[in-house]
Design an enzyme around this catalytic site. Sequence first.
Site, mmCIF file in Angstrom:
data_model
loop_
_atom_site.group_PDB
_atom_site.id
_atom_site.type_symbol
_atom_site.label_atom_id
_atom_site.label_comp_id
_atom_site.label_asym_id
_atom_site.label_seq_id
_atom_site.Cartn_x
_atom_site.Cartn_y
_atom_site.Cartn_z
ATOM 1 N N GLU A 3 15.955 2.397 -5.976
ATOM 2 C CA GLU A 3 14.636 1.988 -5.481
ATOM 3 C C GLU A 3 13.935 3.246 -5.008
ATOM 4 O O GLU A 3 14.323 3.855 -4.017
ATOM 5 C CB GLU A 3 14.791 0.965 -4.352
ATOM 6 N N CYS A 41 7.846 2.980 1.165
ATOM 7 C CA CYS A 41 7.724 3.062 -0.296
ATOM 8 C C CYS A 41 6.658 2.116 -0.820
ATOM 9 O O CYS A 41 6.109 2.335 -1.902
ATOM 10 C CB CYS A 41 9.069 2.762 -0.951
#
Length: 485
Positions: A252, A286
């Site tokens: 990720e 993120c």
Amino acid sequence: MPITRELLIGGKSAPAAGGRTTADTSPSGELYATVAAASAEDVTAAVDAAHVQLDSWSATSPFERRRIFLAAADLLERRIDEVVATMAAETGSLAGNAMFNVGLAANILREAGAAVTAPRGEVLVTGSPGTMSLSVREPLGVVAAFAPWNEPVILGTRAVAGPLAAGNTVVLKASEEAPICSGLFIADLLSEAGLPAGVLNVITNDPADAAVIAQTLIGDERVRAVNFTGSTKVGRIIGTLAAQHLKPAVLELGGKNAVIVLEDADIDYAVNAAAYSVLANAGQICMSGDRILVHESCADEFTEKFAAKVAQLPPGLPDDPGAAVGPLVNIAAATRVAGLVSDAVTRGATVVAGGGAPDGPLHPPTVLRDVPREADLHYAEAFGPICVIDTFASDDEAVAKAGDTDNGLTAGIITENSAHGLAVARRIKTGIVHINDQTVDDEPQAPFGGFGASGYGRFGGRWAIEAFSNTRWVTMATQHTRYPF
């Protein structure tokens, strides 16, 4: 007075080989803790401990494993004050963000507990008479987990919860910027909840040794899978190492996320949603919104209100009761963000809110427009309290601009017309999209991951169990088979 922590190997605190240590500092550079600086030898010892416990942990009653996860979730919620204080010291997190870490991480643990007893396999159709055909899922083995610093309790918990729930043992490499929050604290919590010694082992290291630690950990033949959350740059290295050793990986990585404000949006709601998307945890998520794409029919109104909103959100350190936006993780990070703003302005961008030089790790919340494609900020993940406003005239143009990135992690579409929002959402190449909401959202039972350079594989719910378990085909014949010879 600074605290001292050692490695956690086989359920015991242990100094690094040779007694090496490294500093764990606050965003302003003050020493918060001294932690062990692991070497390759220590990594091997951690894998040794995880490997020894693999068969025992995978054979542990599912009800006992579920009890451990649920107990850890309750313990975490009771230790919220400790999390607030430790995250403030290590990463500069404001209290609200730390409390968000506690809430989501506790639910990740509860979801892991539920996953332990979820159905795991299928009965398959077979053409062989008198045979039962099964698809079953089993643990992979020792899992190498890498935790980041930015939401350390959430992401450190996520790094280990799915692999442990699937019956694997874990070696967790904690972030150099938050070794306690992202690793040691989580291991302490699970140990207190009853996790057996050696099932979860934690490595801390000096930043200069990060490459050696990763190479040794991923290269160990007993490590059977890898999960990493962090930057795309480092994720490429981790993914390459895993591929060289033919090991599955869940990555990720970074996002260059867009909030799209359609012409039918409620502008006041859009302003509030976009501000949260850009400035939550000082933009160090993120999922943070780097780009606000606004329909040209409402762009002027949105820009005026958004700039005014951002201008009244002051930056400050965790001990400042008036702070709305916290510091970046260190002074170097604030300097990097200022460089992105300076480069964009030099190339023709306009500052509509904020701007100016950082004050130590504090960077003013900043809004820019007219950022040209050649500016570094056009493609680089900001990872700070800054964003760019751009306009579009049609859905086609909005989709094209939102997709002008390799980092398709998440998107938000603000609209009062859900059918319109869904039509746009289905055309955007991101792993996640939220209609009539902004980009920063996460639930532990949902598939979490990106598209393109934002990584591959999924965390969350049954997807985590699938990622960290192996599918086997098993048949059982109830009669003797006739063979041709």
